[in-house]
Design a protein around this motif. Structure first.
Motif, PDB file in Angstrom:
ATOM      1  N   UNK A  47      90.807  39.517  31.931  1.00  0.00           N
ATOM      2  CA  UNK A  47      90.792  40.878  32.148  1.00  0.00           C
ATOM      3  C   UNK A  47      92.298  41.402  32.029  1.00  0.00           C
ATOM      4  N   UNK A  48      93.171  40.754  32.691  1.00  0.00           N
ATOM      5  CA  UNK A  48      94.592  41.094  32.492  1.00  0.00           C
ATOM      6  C   UNK A  48      95.272  40.597  31.153  1.00  0.00           C
ATOM      7  N   UNK A  49      94.336  39.824  30.269  1.00  0.00           N
ATOM      8  CA  UNK A  49      94.846  39.345  28.922  1.00  0.00           C
ATOM      9  C   UNK A  49      95.839  38.117  28.982  1.00  0.00           C
ATOM     10  N   UNK A 104      95.592  56.380  19.401  1.00  0.00           N
ATOM     11  CA  UNK A 104      95.822  55.384  20.576  1.00  0.00           C
ATOM     12  C   UNK A 104      96.711  54.218  19.918  1.00  0.00           C
ATOM     13  N   UNK A 105      96.392  53.703  18.860  1.00  0.00           N
ATOM     14  CA  UNK A 105      97.176  52.772  18.040  1.00  0.00           C
ATOM     15  C   UNK A 105      98.585  52.914  17.835  1.00  0.00           C
ATOM     16  N   UNK A 106      98.671  54.281  17.347  1.00  0.00           N
ATOM     17  CA  UNK A 106      99.997  54.647  17.080  1.00  0.00           C
ATOM     18  C   UNK A 106     100.932  55.092  18.160  1.00  0.00           C
ATOM     19  N   UNK A 123      99.937  49.063  24.431  1.00  0.00           N
ATOM     20  CA  UNK A 123      98.753  49.037  25.508  1.00  0.00           C
ATOM     21  C   UNK A 123      97.433  49.070  25.281  1.00  0.00           C
ATOM     22  N   UNK A 124      97.300  48.658  23.932  1.00  0.00           N
ATOM     23  CA  UNK A 124      95.892  48.527  23.054  1.00  0.00           C
ATOM     24  C   UNK A 124      94.794  47.806  24.020  1.00  0.00           C
ATOM     25  N   UNK A 125      95.053  46.566  24.545  1.00  0.00           N
ATOM     26  CA  UNK A 125      94.215  46.116  25.308  1.00  0.00           C
ATOM     27  C   UNK A 125      93.780  46.816  26.552  1.00  0.00           C
ATOM     28  N   UNK A 126      94.640  47.544  27.133  1.00  0.00           N
ATOM     29  CA  UNK A 126      94.400  48.262  28.274  1.00  0.00           C
ATOM     30  C   UNK A 126      93.504  49.394  28.033  1.00  0.00           C
TER      31      UNK A 126
END
Length: 299
Positions: free
Chosen positions: A33-35, A287-289, A294-297
């Motif tokens: 979950x934390x990557x 969001x990506x820009x 923080x994309x995974x979160x």
């Protein structure tokens, strides 16, 4: 150096999880979950979260609070019930707010306490009206009107007052004046009142609110600005106007939220599917820009 710092942070997290008594499988589930790990098991994750909560509750009071709990997913409900069954000497309080017809109950737990909220009394309604209007004295005719229409529902009281203000039936000066004879067409249902208030906004403001509703319960002006393709300054002015109108609430800095989630629900329910898809795509790109680290979160 950045990679080394990240690895050090991961080692610290894993060490902390071991201190909390998690097994290697549970640590791997949390790590996914934390990557920081690939393995994932919902069963191990639920077990890990329960173990973390119970361990922390040995040292200090731990409180979980949830609104609109009648919409809870089965996994989260099972997790909370698991924590309660294993609480032992841990100090845990779980506070949930839900409708009376929610498909679950807590009666099997010995320390369960239920508080049922009844409709507001006439005196309660009068206090809310005075507080919302910022007045010491409110015309009796207005109190009777609001009390009759709201049937003791506090959210209806607030929305009805805003609708009357928008329609010009209530004027606030040194005293509150109420023009009972003004032709004010206010829908009977709470959703109807919210929808009618939104219709009175400009096309531009409604468009910004659609974007905000798709972004989520909380949003920043930079995200709305990115999706709308306009400057943050102009977006900020519109959002502040919506705060003044009681549609939005401004929290820290440039973060906003809806005054209540029913507003966002009414907006989303009115969106055609194709428009909703388009907005979701635009929000994802924003969001990506705006938050590339923080994309995974965010996902």
């Amino acid at each position: 150096l950045a990679v080394l710092a990240q690895e050090e942070e991961v080692r610290d997290k894993v060490a902390r999880l071991r201190e909390l008594g998690l097994s290697e499988d549970e640590i791997a589930a949390v790590g996914s979950v934390l990557g920081v790990a690939d393995a994932k098991s919902d069963r191990n994750l639920i077990s890990a979260i329960a173990r973390i909560a119970l361990k922390l509750a040995e040292d200090r009071l731990t409180v979980f609070a949830f609104d609109e709990f009648d919409k809870v997913d089965p996994e989260s409900l099972a997790l909370l019930q698991r924590i309660l069954r294993r609480a032992g000497s841990g100090r845990i309080v779980i506070v949930v707010a839900h409708r009376p017809d929610a498909p679950f109950d807590w009666e099997e737990f010995p320390n369960h306490l239920e508080i049922r909220l009844s409709p507001l009394t006439d005196d309660d309604v009068a206090r809310i009206v005075a507080s919302r209007l910022g007045a010491d004295e409110v015309p009796g005719e207005l109190l009777r009107e609001v009390g009759l229409k709201s049937a003791g529902n506090p959210l209806y009281v607030e929305e009805y007052l805003l609708a009357l203000e928008d329609a010009g039936a209530i004027k606030i000066g040194e005293k509150v004046s109420y023009e009972a004879g003004t032709a004010v067409k206010v829908p009977r249902s709470l959703r109807g009142i919210v929808a009618a208030r939104l219709e009175r906004l400009s096309d531009d403001q409604r468009h910004l609110l659609r974007i905000a509703a798709v972004i989520g319960s909380r949003f920043h002006d930079i995200m709305v600005s990115r999706v709308a393709g306009r400057s943050r300054e102009s977006i900020g002015e519109q959002l502040l106007d919506l705060v003044d109108r009681g549609v939005l609430v401004q929290s820290a800095g440039d973060e906003y939220s809806f005054a209540h989630q029913l507003i966002a629900q009414v907006i989303l329910e009115a969106l055609p599917l194709e428009v909703k898809k388009e907005l979701h795509g635009a929000v994802a790109e924003a969001f990506e820009a705006v938050y590339p680290k923080h994309l995974d979160e965010l996902a």
